[in-house]
Design an enzyme around this catalytic site. Structure first.
Site, PDB file in Angstrom:
ATOM      1  N   GLY A  15       0.750  -1.266   0.000  1.00 45.20           N
ATOM      2  CA  GLY A  15       0.000   0.000   0.000  1.00 45.20           C
ATOM      3  C   GLY A  15       0.772   1.302   0.000  1.00 45.20           C
ATOM      4  O   GLY A  15       0.179   2.346   0.243  1.00 45.20           O
ATOM      5  N   SER A  21       1.577   8.269   1.985  1.00 43.79           N
ATOM      6  CA  SER A  21       0.954   7.003   2.395  1.00 43.79           C
ATOM      7  C   SER A  21       1.472   6.547   3.753  1.00 43.79           C
ATOM      8  O   SER A  21       2.674   6.637   4.041  1.00 43.79           O
ATOM      9  CB  SER A  21       1.291   5.877   1.402  1.00 43.79           C
ATOM     10  N   ILE A  22       0.557   6.004   4.555  1.00 42.78           N
ATOM     11  CA  ILE A  22       0.960   5.470   5.854  1.00 42.78           C
ATOM     12  C   ILE A  22       1.974   4.328   5.631  1.00 42.78           C
ATOM     13  O   ILE A  22       2.956   4.205   6.367  1.00 42.78           O
ATOM     14  CB  ILE A  22      -0.285   5.002   6.641  1.00 42.78           C
ATOM     15  N   ILE A  95      -4.377  -0.947   2.790  1.00 39.05           N
ATOM     16  CA  ILE A  95      -5.104  -0.923   1.521  1.00 39.05           C
ATOM     17  C   ILE A  95      -6.542  -0.475   1.768  1.00 39.05           C
ATOM     18  O   ILE A  95      -7.201  -1.007   2.667  1.00 39.05           O
ATOM     19  CB  ILE A  95      -5.141  -2.347   0.903  1.00 39.05           C
ATOM     20  N   TYR A 150     -10.317   2.300  10.627  1.00 36.69           N
ATOM     21  CA  TYR A 150     -10.793   3.600  11.102  1.00 36.69           C
ATOM     22  C   TYR A 150     -12.015   3.427  12.000  1.00 36.69           C
ATOM     23  O   TYR A 150     -12.797   2.490  11.823  1.00 36.69           O
ATOM     24  CB  TYR A 150     -11.106   4.524   9.912  1.00 36.69           C
ATOM     25  N   TYR A 160     -18.215   8.717   5.625  1.00 37.30           N
ATOM     26  CA  TYR A 160     -17.273   7.598   5.455  1.00 37.30           C
ATOM     27  C   TYR A 160     -17.880   6.491   4.585  1.00 37.30           C
ATOM     28  O   TYR A 160     -17.186   5.593   4.126  1.00 37.30           O
ATOM     29  CB  TYR A 160     -16.829   7.070   6.818  1.00 37.30           C
ATOM     30  N   LYS A 167     -14.570  -1.541   7.018  1.00 36.45           N
ATOM     31  CA  LYS A 167     -13.651  -1.566   8.165  1.00 36.45           C
ATOM     32  C   LYS A 167     -14.168  -2.489   9.263  1.00 36.45           C
ATOM     33  O   LYS A 167     -13.388  -3.159   9.940  1.00 36.45           O
ATOM     34  CB  LYS A 167     -13.424  -0.155   8.700  1.00 36.45           C
TER      35      LYS A 167
HETATM   36  P1  NAI Z   1      -3.130   5.630   0.349  1.00 38.54           P
HETATM   37  O1  NAI Z   1      -4.090   6.061  -0.710  1.00 38.54           O
HETATM   38  O2  NAI Z   1      -1.780   6.198   0.323  1.00 38.54           O
HETATM   39  O3  NAI Z   1      -3.046   4.031   0.406  1.00 38.54           O
HETATM   40  C1  NAI Z   1      -4.053   3.174  -0.028  1.00 38.54           C
HETATM   41  C2  NAI Z   1      -3.368   2.082  -0.839  1.00 38.54           C
HETATM   42  O4  NAI Z   1      -4.271   1.032  -1.225  1.00 38.54           O
HETATM   43  C3  NAI Z   1      -2.750   2.633  -2.128  1.00 38.54           C
HETATM   44  O5  NAI Z   1      -1.357   2.384  -2.145  1.00 38.54           O
HETATM   45  C4  NAI Z   1      -3.467   1.835  -3.199  1.00 38.54           C
HETATM   46  O6  NAI Z   1      -2.702   1.662  -4.365  1.00 38.54           O
HETATM   47  C5  NAI Z   1      -3.742   0.534  -2.455  1.00 38.54           C
HETATM   48  N1  NAI Z   1      -4.685  -0.324  -3.180  1.00 38.54           N
HETATM   49  C6  NAI Z   1      -5.898   0.036  -3.690  1.00 38.54           C
HETATM   50  N2  NAI Z   1      -6.435  -1.015  -4.354  1.00 38.54           N
HETATM   51  C7  NAI Z   1      -5.554  -2.059  -4.240  1.00 38.54           C
HETATM   52  C8  NAI Z   1      -5.543  -3.411  -4.710  1.00 38.54           C
HETATM   53  N3  NAI Z   1      -6.548  -3.912  -5.431  1.00 38.54           N
HETATM   54  N4  NAI Z   1      -4.467  -4.177  -4.416  1.00 38.54           N
HETATM   55  C9  NAI Z   1      -3.430  -3.704  -3.694  1.00 38.54           C
HETATM   56  N5  NAI Z   1      -3.403  -2.427  -3.221  1.00 38.54           N
HETATM   57  C10 NAI Z   1      -4.438  -1.616  -3.501  1.00 38.54           C
HETATM   58  O7  NAI Z   1      -3.877   6.029   1.733  1.00 38.54           O
HETATM   59  P2  NAI Z   1      -3.584   5.670   3.260  1.00 38.54           P
HETATM   60  O8  NAI Z   1      -4.355   6.658   4.051  1.00 38.54           O
HETATM   61  O9  NAI Z   1      -2.135   5.516   3.509  1.00 38.54           O
HETATM   62  O10 NAI Z   1      -4.338   4.274   3.429  1.00 38.54           O
HETATM   63  C11 NAI Z   1      -3.770   3.154   4.034  1.00 38.54           C
HETATM   64  C12 NAI Z   1      -4.750   2.469   4.958  1.00 38.54           C
HETATM   65  O11 NAI Z   1      -5.000   3.313   6.095  1.00 38.54           O
HETATM   66  C13 NAI Z   1      -6.120   2.160   4.360  1.00 38.54           C
HETATM   67  O12 NAI Z   1      -6.572   0.910   4.837  1.00 38.54           O
HETATM   68  C14 NAI Z   1      -6.975   3.282   4.931  1.00 38.54           C
HETATM   69  O13 NAI Z   1      -8.345   2.967   4.959  1.00 38.54           O
HETATM   70  C15 NAI Z   1      -6.380   3.346   6.335  1.00 38.54           C
HETATM   71  N6  NAI Z   1      -6.723   4.534   7.106  1.00 38.54           N
HETATM   72  C16 NAI Z   1      -6.532   5.780   6.578  1.00 38.54           C
HETATM   73  C17 NAI Z   1      -6.899   6.907   7.273  1.00 38.54           C
HETATM   74  C18 NAI Z   1      -6.758   8.251   6.654  1.00 38.54           C
HETATM   75  O14 NAI Z   1      -7.414   9.214   7.133  1.00 38.54           O
HETATM   76  N7  NAI Z   1      -5.933   8.425   5.635  1.00 38.54           N
HETATM   77  C19 NAI Z   1      -7.479   6.824   8.633  1.00 38.54           C
HETATM   78  C20 NAI Z   1      -7.601   5.469   9.128  1.00 38.54           C
HETATM   79  C21 NAI Z   1      -7.245   4.372   8.372  1.00 38.54           C
END
Ligand code: NAI
Length: 270
Positions: A15, A21-22, A95, A150, A160, A167
């Site tokens: 991811g 990205s986290i 993801i 989340y 959301y 989630k």
């Molecule tokens: P991000 O957009 O940087 O990361 C999401 C990732 O999921 C991307 O790298 C994307 O390419 C990947 N992805 C999407 N479809 C995919 C697939 N079919 N196969 C493999 N990878 C796939 O955003 P972020 O925020 O770093 O998200 C990471 C996690 O953190 C997610 O689960 C998100 O729900 C969770 N999260 C994020 C929060 C926020 O406010 N940004 C808060 C709480 C949880």
């Protein structure tokens, strides 16, 4: 400051799309702590993202894999063990994607093809990842698997959308698979419930700017950043948390246990 907490440990990080990205921040911290890993993302994200830069910085190889494809995941797991020279100690599932959110469909007007796709990517993929690891016997004893979630899984945040349901499912999978992974392989499985964070996925949520500012005022310690989240995940990958499993761990500066903060009250007393 690095403490070699992950020295000699190997893993897979899902991811990392860009430097916000986290997963990106986590990969940097894992590397600093001595861990070595394979980076993976969906093939389409490889073209959009800057993952090559992260790979060279962290001496990692990249294996494209769609986390909804069992075939891709099987290959990813086998190849990762070959590249890293043994079984794995940590896996990060970072993801998330909702097609309904992307296409602006309201929660009361879901298109169910979109719902199913988003659920597969955001929630079922966690089961698929773990089943691939389990069947290949790819995890070392006392290994650690973490997925990000989340608080909308417990409490309603209207914008959301269907990600709240995804989630809730993801957190349940962590408990259910955590039981078998613990019993059979002495591997722990947890979800980290993170503050709103300005990433591509985060900013996709309607009203994100207002919402992150509200969460900042509500949280006694302020919002947890992506870098803070990386630090927390390091602790969960380390040997210092060996008996923590099947938990949903709030990492949110205290937001989830705050009824209201003085700062928010003052906004309404003006
Ligand atoms: P991000 O957009 O940087 O990361 C999401 C990732 O999921 C991307 O790298 C994307 O390419 C990947 N992805 C999407 N479809 C995919 C697939 N079919 N196969 C493999 N990878 C796939 O955003 P972020 O925020 O770093 O998200 C990471 C996690 O953190 C997610 O689960 C998100 O729900 C969770 N999260 C994020 C929060 C926020 O406010 N940004 C808060 C709480 C949880």
């Amino acid at each position: 400051m690095a403490h070699n907490l992950l020295k000699g440990k190997r893993g897979i990080i899902f991811g990392a799309l860009d430097e916000n990205s986290i997963a990106w921040k986590t990969a940097e911290r894992v590397y600093e702590e001595g861990g070595r890993f394979v980076l993976t993302n969906a093939p389409i994200a490889m073209r959009m993202g800057q993952i090559n830069e992260l790979a060279s910085k962290t001496e990692s190889e990249i294996i494209p894999a769609d986390a909804t494809s069992e075939e891709d995941l099987e290959k990813l797991v086998t190849q990762s063990m070959e590249i890293l020279g043994g079984k794995l100690d940590f896996v990060l599932h970072s993801i998330g994607m909702s097609v309904n959110v992307r296409k602006g469909r309201h929660y009361t007007d879901e298109k169910y093809d979109f719902t199913t796709k988003g659920w597969d990517v955001s929630a079922l993929s966690f089961h698929k990842v773990m089943q691939s690891l389990y069947k290949a016997d790819a995890m070392n004893e006392w290994g650690s698997i973490v997925a990000l979630t989340y608080m909308a899984a417990q409490r309603t945040f209207p914008d959301y959308n269907d990600m709240a349901d995804n989630k809730a499912y993801l957190e349940s999978v962590a408990r259910s698979f955590g039981y078998f992974f613990g019993k059979e392989k002495k591997v722990r499985v947890n979800t980290v419930s993170q503050s709103p964070t300005p990433t591509t996925a985060g900013k996709g949520v309607k009203g994100f700017d207002g919402f992150i500012a509200y969460a900042e005022l509500m949280s006694p310690l302020g919002n947890a950043t992506a870098a803070d989240c990386a630090d927390y995940t390091i602790s969960l990958f380390s040997d210092l948390t060996r008996k923590v499993t099947m938990q949903n761990l709030f990492h949110d500066g205290g937001f989830s246990n705050t009824g209201v903060s003085q700062e928010v009250i003052e906004r309404f007393s003006e």
